[in-house]
Design a protein around this motif. Structure first.
Motif, PDB file in Angstrom:
ATOM      1  N   ASN A   1      41.338  49.463  38.547  1.00 52.06           N
ATOM      2  CA  ASN A   1      40.314  48.966  39.460  1.00 52.06           C
ATOM      3  C   ASN A   1      39.009  49.700  39.192  1.00 52.06           C
ATOM      4  OD1 ASN A   1      41.794  47.052  40.877  1.00 52.06           O
ATOM      5  ND2 ASN A   1      42.543  48.523  42.397  1.00 52.06           N
TER       6      ASN A   1
ATOM      7  N   ALA B   1      45.547  37.969  40.001  1.00 50.05           N
ATOM      8  CA  ALA B   1      44.789  37.794  38.756  1.00 50.05           C
ATOM      9  C   ALA B   1      44.758  39.035  37.868  1.00 50.05           C
ATOM     10  CB  ALA B   1      43.365  37.346  39.089  1.00 50.05           C
TER      11      ALA B   1
ATOM     12  N   TYR C   1      42.391  59.036  38.496  1.00 53.13           N
ATOM     13  CA  TYR C   1      42.856  57.689  38.838  1.00 53.13           C
ATOM     14  C   TYR C   1      43.565  57.078  37.628  1.00 53.13           C
ATOM     15  CZ  TYR C   1      42.709  52.663  39.598  1.00 53.13           C
ATOM     16  OH  TYR C   1      43.058  51.339  39.676  1.00 53.13           O
TER      17      TYR C   1
ATOM     18  N   ASP D   1      39.829  36.914  39.625  1.00 53.52           N
ATOM     19  CA  ASP D   1      40.050  35.714  40.437  1.00 53.52           C
ATOM     20  C   ASP D   1      38.722  34.973  40.644  1.00 53.52           C
ATOM     21  OD1 ASP D   1      41.158  33.871  42.113  1.00 53.52           O
ATOM     22  OD2 ASP D   1      41.824  35.288  43.649  1.00 53.52           O
TER      23      ASP D   1
ATOM     24  N   ARG E   1      46.727  52.313  46.360  1.00 54.92           N
ATOM     25  CA  ARG E   1      45.313  52.606  46.593  1.00 54.92           C
ATOM     26  C   ARG E   1      45.085  53.997  47.187  1.00 54.92           C
ATOM     27  NH1 ARG E   1      40.802  49.254  46.504  1.00 54.92           N
ATOM     28  NH2 ARG E   1      41.450  47.460  45.313  1.00 54.92           N
TER      29      ARG E   1
HETATM   30  N1  EPU Z   1      42.647  39.921  45.268  1.00 58.33           N
HETATM   31  C1  EPU Z   1      42.136  38.663  45.048  1.00 58.33           C
HETATM   32  N2  EPU Z   1      42.706  37.888  44.069  1.00 58.33           N
HETATM   33  C2  EPU Z   1      43.735  38.325  43.288  1.00 58.33           C
HETATM   34  C3  EPU Z   1      44.255  39.633  43.502  1.00 58.33           C
HETATM   35  C4  EPU Z   1      43.688  40.416  44.505  1.00 58.33           C
HETATM   36  O1  EPU Z   1      41.199  38.244  45.717  1.00 58.33           O
HETATM   37  O2  EPU Z   1      44.186  37.575  42.426  1.00 58.33           O
HETATM   38  C5  EPU Z   1      42.082  40.731  46.355  1.00 58.33           C
HETATM   39  C6  EPU Z   1      43.092  40.913  47.491  1.00 58.33           C
HETATM   40  O3  EPU Z   1      43.046  39.846  48.385  1.00 58.33           O
HETATM   41  C7  EPU Z   1      42.644  42.223  48.103  1.00 58.33           C
HETATM   42  C8  EPU Z   1      42.061  42.995  46.918  1.00 58.33           C
HETATM   43  O4  EPU Z   1      41.808  42.030  45.895  1.00 58.33           O
HETATM   44  O5  EPU Z   1      41.629  42.003  49.024  1.00 58.33           O
HETATM   45  C9  EPU Z   1      43.007  44.078  46.396  1.00 58.33           C
HETATM   46  O6  EPU Z   1      44.215  43.490  45.948  1.00 58.33           O
HETATM   47  P1  EPU Z   1      45.646  44.212  46.111  1.00 58.33           P
HETATM   48  O7  EPU Z   1      45.826  44.618  47.537  1.00 58.33           O
HETATM   49  O8  EPU Z   1      46.657  43.353  45.473  1.00 58.33           O
HETATM   50  O9  EPU Z   1      45.493  45.563  45.350  1.00 58.33           O
HETATM   51  P2  EPU Z   1      44.998  45.867  43.891  1.00 58.33           P
HETATM   52  O10 EPU Z   1      43.800  46.745  44.005  1.00 58.33           O
HETATM   53  O11 EPU Z   1      44.865  44.633  43.072  1.00 58.33           O
HETATM   54  C10 EPU Z   1      46.341  48.107  43.564  1.00 58.33           C
HETATM   55  C11 EPU Z   1      47.087  48.662  42.376  1.00 58.33           C
HETATM   56  C12 EPU Z   1      48.498  48.089  42.345  1.00 58.33           C
HETATM   57  C13 EPU Z   1      49.210  48.439  43.645  1.00 58.33           C
HETATM   58  C14 EPU Z   1      48.393  47.825  44.798  1.00 58.33           C
HETATM   59  C15 EPU Z   1      49.012  48.113  46.153  1.00 58.33           C
HETATM   60  C16 EPU Z   1      45.599  49.139  40.509  1.00 58.33           C
HETATM   61  C17 EPU Z   1      44.988  48.615  39.267  1.00 58.33           C
HETATM   62  N3  EPU Z   1      46.399  48.301  41.160  1.00 58.33           N
HETATM   63  O12 EPU Z   1      46.222  46.705  43.325  1.00 58.33           O
HETATM   64  O13 EPU Z   1      49.177  48.718  41.255  1.00 58.33           O
HETATM   65  O14 EPU Z   1      50.515  47.941  43.633  1.00 58.33           O
HETATM   66  O15 EPU Z   1      47.055  48.360  44.772  1.00 58.33           O
HETATM   67  O16 EPU Z   1      48.566  49.295  46.667  1.00 58.33           O
HETATM   68  O17 EPU Z   1      45.362  50.299  40.875  1.00 58.33           O
HETATM   69  C18 EPU Z   1      49.791  48.664  38.965  1.00 58.33           C
HETATM   70  O18 EPU Z   1      49.211  49.761  38.899  1.00 58.33           O
HETATM   71  O19 EPU Z   1      50.386  48.141  37.988  1.00 58.33           O
HETATM   72  C19 EPU Z   1      49.747  47.967  40.236  1.00 58.33           C
HETATM   73  C20 EPU Z   1      50.240  46.743  40.385  1.00 58.33           C
END
Ligand code: EPU
Length: 277
Positions: free
Chosen positions: A206, A236, A153, A217, A121
């Motif tokens: 995102n 999700a 991004y 989700d 992020r």
């Molecule tokens: N969340 C849900 N349900 C879910 C998944 C997430 O409610 O099924 C909520 C979490 O609880 C949290 C928020 O969504 O409050 C964000 O979730 P998370 O911290 O997992 O981060 P993300 O935004 O889903 C991004 C990157 C990931 C990276 C993580 C860690 C993107 C698309 N995704 O995920 O990158 O590992 O931050 O910093 O930018 C990738 O690029 O392949 C990847 C996995």
């Protein structure tokens, strides 16, 4: 492509090149251009969904050791595109150089990470870049300054060229600080992400200020399955291959997700993964 991608999906490719050096890479590109073939440059295949019917173009993979060299010059890392990000993170850590540890757990090669400006992020790999050396599809080599690369991004202007390597600017730090960050990130990934089945990591980018995973989700789609493809029960934004998933299964699931999120939140999700046909 099934054996070349972390999704473990995809048919045969008409042409596959693993050049032994830059000269052979240039020859492969010129061959592809003459035959008017679409060029697919693959790193470790961690962000790709390839068609079940296979690819008619040329897949190029910089897998030879001649594309995997790196050296440290004080706090700078000069590395070739075929290096695994994980090994560069380890090498920088040994030297107490900080910057790369934020990408702990991101699969893939340096080249692939640069093309998609991989990151978490708060930080993206493009933030560390001083310059990137590329070969264009005519076989000409050029070094681009960071300002010419247009890192955004999960995007850059590097997708129509072959990345050969980059100079990354790191900072002196301490082993304790670097390890603390790495351990935190590993723990967070273990807790929230699904690496128990083949996947391509996060499927969607995102949307601004939102989390695609959270929106999917909230649509109640965790566990939704089409054929062998399933929305992960843990995160999700992951689609997992539960065995023999086809690209058709994944694409149908992607459509179901996009429609549901659009209907409920008026948000159009954009793929983060590359869909190769
Ligand atoms: N969340 C849900 N349900 C879910 C998944 C997430 O409610 O099924 C909520 C979490 O609880 C949290 C928020 O969504 O409050 C964000 O979730 P998370 O911290 O997992 O981060 P993300 O935004 O889903 C991004 C990157 C990931 C990276 C993580 C860690 C993107 C698309 N995704 O995920 O990158 O590992 O931050 O910093 O930018 C990738 O690029 O392949 C990847 C996995």
């Amino acid at each position: 492509m099934r054996s070349l991608t972390t999704f473990k999906i995809g048919g045969a490719t008409k042409y596959y090149f693993e050049p032994a050096n830059q000269e052979e890479l240039g020859e492969s590109l010129i061959f592809a251009k003459k035959k008017k073939l679409k060029i697919y440059c693959i790193g470790s295949g961690s962000n790709v969904l390839a068609d079940d019917k296979g690819l008619k173009g040329a897949v190029i993979r910089l897998n030879n050791k001649n594309f995997k060299n790196f050296k440290f010059q004080e706090a700078k890392l000069v590395a070739q595109a075929g290096c695994l990000l994980s090994s560069l993170i380890g090498q920088a850590g040994i030297r107490n150089l900080s910057g790369l540890e934020y990408f702990t757990g991101i699969p893939g090669t340096l080249g692939g990470a640069l093309v998609m400006n991989a990151g978490i992020r708060e930080k993206n790999i493009g933030d560390l870049v001083e310059d990137v050396t590329i070969m264009d599809y005519n076989g000409s080599i050029k070094t681009l300054k960071k300002s010419e690369i247009g890192f955004g991004y999960r995007s850059s202007r590097l997708s129509g060229v072959v990345v050969l390597g980059a100079t990354l600017k790191l900072k002196k730090s301490s082993a304790a600080k670097i390890n603390e960050i790495r351990e935190k990130l590993i723990a967070a990934r273990k807790k929230s992400q699904d690496w128990s089945w083949p996947s391509a990591g996060c499927i969607f980018k995102n949307p601004p200020g939102e989390s695609a995973g959270k929106l999917i989700d909230l649509c109640g789609l965790k566990g939704k399955r089409v054929g062998g493809a399933q929305v992960s029960l843990k995160h999700a934004n992951f689609i997992v291959n539960k065995g023999n998933a086809t690209s058709r299964d994944v694409l149908r699931l992607i459509n179901i997700i996009k429609n549901a999120v659009n209907r409920k939140f008026k948000v159009k999700l954009e793929s983060e993964i590359k869909i190769w046909r």
